[in-house]
Every structure is written in structure tokens, then in C-alpha cells.
Write a protein that holds these residues in place. Sequence first.
Motif, PDB file in Angstrom:
ATOM      1  N   THR A  78       0.840  -1.206   0.000  1.00 10.04           N
ATOM      2  CA  THR A  78       0.000   0.000   0.000  1.00 10.04           C
ATOM      3  C   THR A  78       0.870   1.249   0.000  1.00 10.04           C
ATOM      4  O   THR A  78       0.572   2.231  -0.703  1.00 10.04           O
ATOM      5  CB  THR A  78      -0.922   0.003   1.234  1.00 10.04           C
ATOM      6  N   ILE A  79       1.960   1.211   0.746  1.00 13.14           N
ATOM      7  CA  ILE A  79       2.885   2.349   0.799  1.00 13.14           C
ATOM      8  C   ILE A  79       3.615   2.510  -0.532  1.00 13.14           C
ATOM      9  O   ILE A  79       3.661   3.593  -1.117  1.00 13.14           O
ATOM     10  CB  ILE A  79       3.897   2.157   1.946  1.00 13.14           C
ATOM     11  N   PHE A  80       4.167   1.406  -1.041  1.00 16.27           N
ATOM     12  CA  PHE A  80       4.950   1.464  -2.270  1.00 16.27           C
ATOM     13  C   PHE A  80       4.107   1.835  -3.488  1.00 16.27           C
ATOM     14  O   PHE A  80       4.641   2.351  -4.471  1.00 16.27           O
ATOM     15  CB  PHE A  80       5.653   0.134  -2.521  1.00 16.27           C
ATOM     16  N   ASN A  81       2.815   1.572  -3.429  1.00 13.44           N
ATOM     17  CA  ASN A  81       1.945   1.962  -4.546  1.00 13.44           C
ATOM     18  C   ASN A  81       2.055   3.455  -4.838  1.00 13.44           C
ATOM     19  O   ASN A  81       1.939   3.887  -5.984  1.00 13.44           O
ATOM     20  CB  ASN A  81       0.485   1.624  -4.234  1.00 13.44           C
ATOM     21  N   GLU A  82       2.260   4.235  -3.799  1.00  7.64           N
ATOM     22  CA  GLU A  82       2.349   5.685  -3.950  1.00  7.64           C
ATOM     23  C   GLU A  82       3.763   6.214  -3.792  1.00  7.64           C
ATOM     24  O   GLU A  82       4.090   7.280  -4.309  1.00  7.64           O
ATOM     25  CB  GLU A  82       1.437   6.379  -2.924  1.00  7.64           C
ATOM     26  N   ASN A  83       4.601   5.491  -3.070  1.00 18.18           N
ATOM     27  CA  ASN A  83       5.951   5.986  -2.765  1.00 18.18           C
ATOM     28  C   ASN A  83       6.909   4.804  -2.731  1.00 18.18           C
ATOM     29  O   ASN A  83       7.030   4.119  -1.718  1.00 18.18           O
ATOM     30  CB  ASN A  83       5.942   6.714  -1.417  1.00 18.18           C
ATOM     31  N   ILE A  84       7.582   4.561  -3.850  1.00 22.63           N
ATOM     32  CA  ILE A  84       8.472   3.413  -3.939  1.00 22.63           C
ATOM     33  C   ILE A  84       9.679   3.562  -3.023  1.00 22.63           C
ATOM     34  O   ILE A  84      10.376   2.585  -2.739  1.00 22.63           O
ATOM     35  CB  ILE A  84       8.919   3.189  -5.408  1.00 22.63           C
ATOM     36  N   MET A  85       9.931   4.776  -2.527  1.00 22.25           N
ATOM     37  CA  MET A  85      11.013   4.995  -1.568  1.00 22.25           C
ATOM     38  C   MET A  85      10.447   5.207  -0.166  1.00 22.25           C
ATOM     39  O   MET A  85      10.989   5.949   0.651  1.00 22.25           O
ATOM     40  CB  MET A  85      11.882   6.180  -2.003  1.00 22.25           C
ATOM     41  N   GLY A  86       9.350   4.492   0.112  1.00 21.85           N
ATOM     42  CA  GLY A  86       8.703   4.615   1.421  1.00 21.85           C
ATOM     43  C   GLY A  86       9.596   4.212   2.570  1.00 21.85           C
ATOM     44  O   GLY A  86       9.435   4.692   3.695  1.00 21.85           O
ATOM     45  N   GLY A  87      10.570   3.342   2.325  1.00 25.70           N
ATOM     46  CA  GLY A  87      11.491   2.937   3.389  1.00 25.70           C
ATOM     47  C   GLY A  87      12.386   4.079   3.828  1.00 25.70           C
ATOM     48  O   GLY A  87      12.557   4.322   5.026  1.00 25.70           O
ATOM     49  N   MET A  88      12.944   4.788   2.852  1.00 26.65           N
ATOM     50  CA  MET A  88      13.786   5.927   3.206  1.00 26.65           C
ATOM     51  C   MET A  88      12.952   7.065   3.768  1.00 26.65           C
ATOM     52  O   MET A  88      13.354   7.711   4.754  1.00 26.65           O
ATOM     53  CB  MET A  88      14.568   6.415   1.981  1.00 26.65           C
ATOM     54  N   CYS A  89      11.807   7.329   3.172  1.00 33.00           N
ATOM     55  CA  CYS A  89      10.969   8.422   3.662  1.00 33.00           C
ATOM     56  C   CYS A  89      10.514   8.169   5.101  1.00 33.00           C
ATOM     57  O   CYS A  89      10.338   9.112   5.865  1.00 33.00           O
ATOM     58  CB  CYS A  89       9.769   8.627   2.740  1.00 33.00           C
ATOM     59  N   ALA A  90      10.334   6.905   5.456  1.00 28.64           N
ATOM     60  CA  ALA A  90       9.972   6.587   6.833  1.00 28.64           C
ATOM     61  C   ALA A  90      11.073   6.992   7.805  1.00 28.64           C
ATOM     62  O   ALA A  90      10.820   7.263   8.979  1.00 28.64           O
ATOM     63  CB  ALA A  90       9.700   5.080   6.964  1.00 28.64           C
ATOM     64  N   ARG A  91      12.297   7.059   7.321  1.00 24.48           N
ATOM     65  CA  ARG A  91      13.440   7.413   8.156  1.00 24.48           C
ATOM     66  C   ARG A  91      13.708   8.914   8.181  1.00 24.48           C
ATOM     67  O   ARG A  91      14.148   9.450   9.202  1.00 24.48           O
ATOM     68  CB  ARG A  91      14.698   6.685   7.653  1.00 24.48           C
ATOM     69  N   VAL A  92      13.500   9.586   7.033  1.00 26.53           N
ATOM     70  CA  VAL A  92      13.976  10.968   6.926  1.00 26.53           C
ATOM     71  C   VAL A  92      12.872  12.005   6.759  1.00 26.53           C
ATOM     72  O   VAL A  92      13.148  13.209   6.859  1.00 26.53           O
ATOM     73  CB  VAL A  92      14.976  11.107   5.749  1.00 26.53           C
ATOM     74  N   CYS A  93      11.626  11.582   6.499  1.00 24.22           N
ATOM     75  CA  CYS A  93      10.551  12.552   6.312  1.00 24.22           C
ATOM     76  C   CYS A  93      10.308  13.357   7.595  1.00 24.22           C
ATOM     77  O   CYS A  93      10.316  12.792   8.690  1.00 24.22           O
ATOM     78  CB  CYS A  93       9.249  11.845   5.940  1.00 24.22           C
ATOM     79  N   PRO A  94      10.053  14.651   7.471  1.00 27.54           N
ATOM     80  CA  PRO A  94       9.660  15.432   8.649  1.00 27.54           C
ATOM     81  C   PRO A  94       8.182  15.162   8.973  1.00 27.54           C
ATOM     82  O   PRO A  94       7.323  16.026   8.805  1.00 27.54           O
ATOM     83  CB  PRO A  94       9.903  16.876   8.202  1.00 27.54           C
ATOM     84  N   THR A  95       7.894  13.949   9.401  1.00 28.89           N
ATOM     85  CA  THR A  95       6.506  13.550   9.671  1.00 28.89           C
ATOM     86  C   THR A  95       5.848  14.461  10.698  1.00 28.89           C
ATOM     87  O   THR A  95       4.622  14.625  10.696  1.00 28.89           O
ATOM     88  CB  THR A  95       6.448  12.090  10.176  1.00 28.89           C
ATOM     89  N   GLU A  96       6.673  15.070  11.548  1.00 30.97           N
ATOM     90  CA  GLU A  96       6.121  15.944  12.595  1.00 30.97           C
ATOM     91  C   GLU A  96       5.471  17.191  12.005  1.00 30.97           C
ATOM     92  O   GLU A  96       4.666  17.839  12.678  1.00 30.97           O
ATOM     93  CB  GLU A  96       7.209  16.315  13.601  1.00 30.97           C
ATOM     94  N   THR A  97       5.825  17.527  10.761  1.00 34.38           N
ATOM     95  CA  THR A  97       5.190  18.682  10.106  1.00 34.38           C
ATOM     96  C   THR A  97       4.293  18.252   8.944  1.00 34.38           C
ATOM     97  O   THR A  97       3.691  19.108   8.298  1.00 34.38           O
ATOM     98  CB  THR A  97       6.246  19.671   9.578  1.00 34.38           C
ATOM     99  N   LEU A  98       4.195  16.959   8.692  1.00 36.36           N
ATOM    100  CA  LEU A  98       3.369  16.451   7.603  1.00 36.36           C
ATOM    101  C   LEU A  98       2.249  15.586   8.173  1.00 36.36           C
ATOM    102  O   LEU A  98       1.353  16.088   8.823  1.00 36.36           O
ATOM    103  CB  LEU A  98       4.242  15.686   6.590  1.00 36.36           C
ATOM    104  N   CYS A  99       2.316  14.280   7.949  1.00 41.12           N
ATOM    105  CA  CYS A  99       1.201  13.395   8.319  1.00 41.12           C
ATOM    106  C   CYS A  99       0.912  13.384   9.812  1.00 41.12           C
ATOM    107  O   CYS A  99      -0.256  13.393  10.228  1.00 41.12           O
ATOM    108  CB  CYS A  99       1.463  11.977   7.813  1.00 41.12           C
ATOM    109  N   GLU A 100       1.961  13.378  10.643  1.00 40.09           N
ATOM    110  CA  GLU A 100       1.723  13.282  12.082  1.00 40.09           C
ATOM    111  C   GLU A 100       1.182  14.587  12.649  1.00 40.09           C
ATOM    112  O   GLU A 100       0.416  14.576  13.624  1.00 40.09           O
ATOM    113  CB  GLU A 100       2.999  12.843  12.797  1.00 40.09           C
ATOM    114  N   GLN A 101       1.566  15.694  12.046  1.00 40.47           N
ATOM    115  CA  GLN A 101       0.991  16.965  12.491  1.00 40.47           C
ATOM    116  C   GLN A 101      -0.500  17.019  12.185  1.00 40.47           C
ATOM    117  O   GLN A 101      -1.285  17.611  12.939  1.00 40.47           O
ATOM    118  CB  GLN A 101       1.699  18.128  11.814  1.00 40.47           C
ATOM    119  N   ALA A 102      -0.901  16.376  11.079  1.00 41.79           N
ATOM    120  CA  ALA A 102      -2.311  16.382  10.683  1.00 41.79           C
ATOM    121  C   ALA A 102      -3.132  15.311  11.401  1.00 41.79           C
ATOM    122  O   ALA A 102      -4.363  15.306  11.303  1.00 41.79           O
ATOM    123  CB  ALA A 102      -2.423  16.163   9.173  1.00 41.79           C
ATOM    124  N   CYS A 103      -2.467  14.411  12.118  1.00 42.94           N
ATOM    125  CA  CYS A 103      -3.157  13.309  12.798  1.00 42.94           C
ATOM    126  C   CYS A 103      -4.197  13.835  13.792  1.00 42.94           C
ATOM    127  O   CYS A 103      -3.943  14.792  14.535  1.00 42.94           O
ATOM    128  CB  CYS A 103      -2.134  12.438  13.516  1.00 42.94           C
TER     129      CYS A 103
END
Length: 449
Positions: A78-103
Motif C-alpha cells: 500500500t505504501i509502495f503503490n504511492e511511494n516506492i522509496m517509502g522505506g527511506m521516507c519513513a526514516r527521513v521525512c519530517p513527519t512531525e510537520t506532515l502526516c503526524e501533524q495532521a493526525c
Amino acid sequence: MTGTSKPGIQAARLPADRLTDNFTDLHAPLTKHEAFIEADRCYFCYDAPCINACPTGIDIPMFIRQISADNPNGAAKTIFNENIMGGMCARVCPTETLCEQACVREAAEGKPVKIGLLQRYATDHLMETTSAHPYTREAETGKHVAVVGAGPAGLSCAHRLAMKGHTVTVFEAKEKSGGLNEFGIAAYKTTEDFAQDEVAFILDIGGITIENGKALGRDIMLDQLARDFDAVFLGFGLPDVNALGLSGEDAKGCEDAVDYIARLRQTDDLASLPVGRNIVVIGGGMTAIDIATQTKLLGAETVTICYRRGPEQMNASPYEQDVARTHGVTIRHWLQPQSLRHGEDGSVSAITLEYTSLDGGKLTGTGETLTLEADQVFKAIGQSPEDSPLSGVDLSLERGRIKVGDDRKSSHTKIWAGGDCIHGGEDLTVAAVEDGKVAAEDIHRALMA
């Protein structure tokens, strides 16, 4: 035991075992039990705001539900369908200002679901437990696409094109692929050579060839690519580092942060990497945070980030700033570099900065100065484009970057672009991945028309 009292730039400021500990994973991966507990916190919102906050549009509630059902490989798909580099993004994405901020839980409790760690749990599980690539190529189309740059934008585009049945040749200037994921991200965020593991994972789909050591404008020419290939995607990033504009900044000890991070990422022996005792970093983005934190971990005694504006204007997120402070980095605002002082040997020994303020919305110097001892000064004030590789082809540019539409197509009928080299491009791995994906879909439509 090695001490840190000697002035100047030197290697082995800390013992090897201490350095190894300092550069372990910033966040330990979730265990299966921890993943179940964290997944159970998700409300699985019908109109989940976290999806809209993700630049690649991953169906976050869906993949978390799949983790809850003990189907981590399904979650990874499900992740790779939209983001084939989901493994790296899980490590380096600023989730605190993106998805997790919107949670929703962030809004209600100030404690969002740990979406990034759950994403890593799923993607790591698939990459570690199966040798079969999650996608198969469609029938060969007979079309051949050139991709310039084997970074996040280029690899994302290449994978999506290969999946559609096209043949892709990627031209990469460096001898190693991965772009900033390999050369520009703090070592404690992506350990155990994960960047190369991810490149290999992407190439497993087949249909993609990478030619390393091939730089645009030197070994390959854009007009030639446009003639010889059915389509071209440009994802070569920004090659030049902005200068401070100070006299003597070419002296020993005044360095580009990007270059130093690349050296750090490529060394097999952290103890061999020379680092100063007193370090000043100029800048306010993620590169400034990464170089400051890593030099502190290498054994620098004092590391100070100086930024010309206030904390609200820093590009680095509050979370990343806290990471730096936790490791002993001092962050000072409203300071801009004024001059460098050099020692008898010509190397940098101090930097003088001028205090700044806003006057009618315009940044101005106050005349008051501060001098900080420094045997290393790092420039982390952004990178700039170089338009010479684009010569020979009529491309619309803005401020040296390629102008593209929403489909990432340039003004040239056969050229698309994405990542840092486009005007308005965001300095985020996940945004570059989205650029590559969107461009690939439009290239496919154009080639199949």
C-alpha cells in the motif's frame, strides 16, 4: 583515552567505540508488539487528514489497518503503490510537520500516531523477508526514456516507467547512486547502508540501467538525449553550494556542509574524519541541523548554529532543532556573518557576526557584532542551480531552475523534470519522489498517445 582539548581540526576526537554508539539509529525500529500497539491507536478516519498531508498521498489508515491485521507486507505494498522509496521516507521525512501533524490524535492529545515508525516497520519487513519484487513489469512498449540523476526524483520516475513497460537508462554523475539519500542525509538517520539497499530494491523490477560517472553537460548533452530518447526526465538536483560572500572564505576550515556530510556518509572509519574543536554553522535548514549534530557526535566541543532570522523562519522543523539541542548544539538567531578571522597559518580561527532585526519587514543589520572562536565554519545556506548543463536546448527557466507544469513537463515537448532542479521544488525526499512519480505517469500518457 582520546580527549577533545586540542585546538584545530583533527581526527579521532572520540574513541572508535564511542563514535559507533553516537551514530547508531536515531530511532530504534518498532518490534512487532510495539507496532501492534501503535497501530491500535489509529482511528482509521474516513476522510483522514494524514493522507492529504502526505506529499505522495499514501493511504495511511489502510496500511496501518493492514499492520493491525498482521499483514505487514500488504501494508508495505500500500505504501509502495504511492511511494516506492517509502522505506527511506519513513526514516527521513519530517513527519512531525506532515502526516503526524495532521493526525487527529495530535489535535486532540498532542500525541499523534507514530506513522513514520509504522511505515518503516512495514517497508522493512517486506524488504527483509522476501526476495520477490512487489511489482511486475507490464509488456514492453519499445519506448526508451533517459533519466538524468539517480536520486529520489530520478529513481522514482525510473521505477514507475519500468513498471509501465518502458526501458529506462539513468545517467548519474557520481560513482554511486542514491543522490542525497546516499550523500546528503545525516548518517544516524539512515544506517547500515540502507540507501544502497533501497536502490537495489528499486532496480529489481528490471528494465532500468544506471550509468554512473555520467554528468550532464560533460559526458552527456541534453540536446543529444532529446534526440536519441523518446522522453527525458531531469532530476539532477542543485550542484552548487551558496557562498557566504566573505573575504577569505576559501581558507582552510571554511567548508561546504554538503561536501562534508558526503564525506562523512562515505567513510568506513569515523575516527579518521577530521573535525574542529569549536564549530560555527551558518544556516537554518536541515543541512545546518545535520552538519551541526553530526560534528558534535564526532567530538567537537562547541557547535553553534547561527541563523539570520528568528526561530519561526527556520526551515528546519522544531523537532529537528530539538534533536540538535539534545545533542549539545547551541542555536542562535538574528545573526548574519560579517567577516572571518584567520590564524598565522591562514586557516579560519574565528567568525564575526552582526546582529539583525526586521525593519518594515526587511532584514537589516543593527551594527552590533559578536565574535565566536571557530576552527571550522560550515556553509549551510542552501544550494544553487547551474544552467550550463541545460545549454543547447530551449527550456524555460526561472531563477535558474526549470519551469514545469503540474504534470512536471517542461516547455520542451520531450523533457520533464522534478526535485530540487525545478522552480518551486521542495527540499524534501518525499516531494522529489512525488515529482518523479507524477512525471512518469505523464510521460507514459504521452508515449502511449
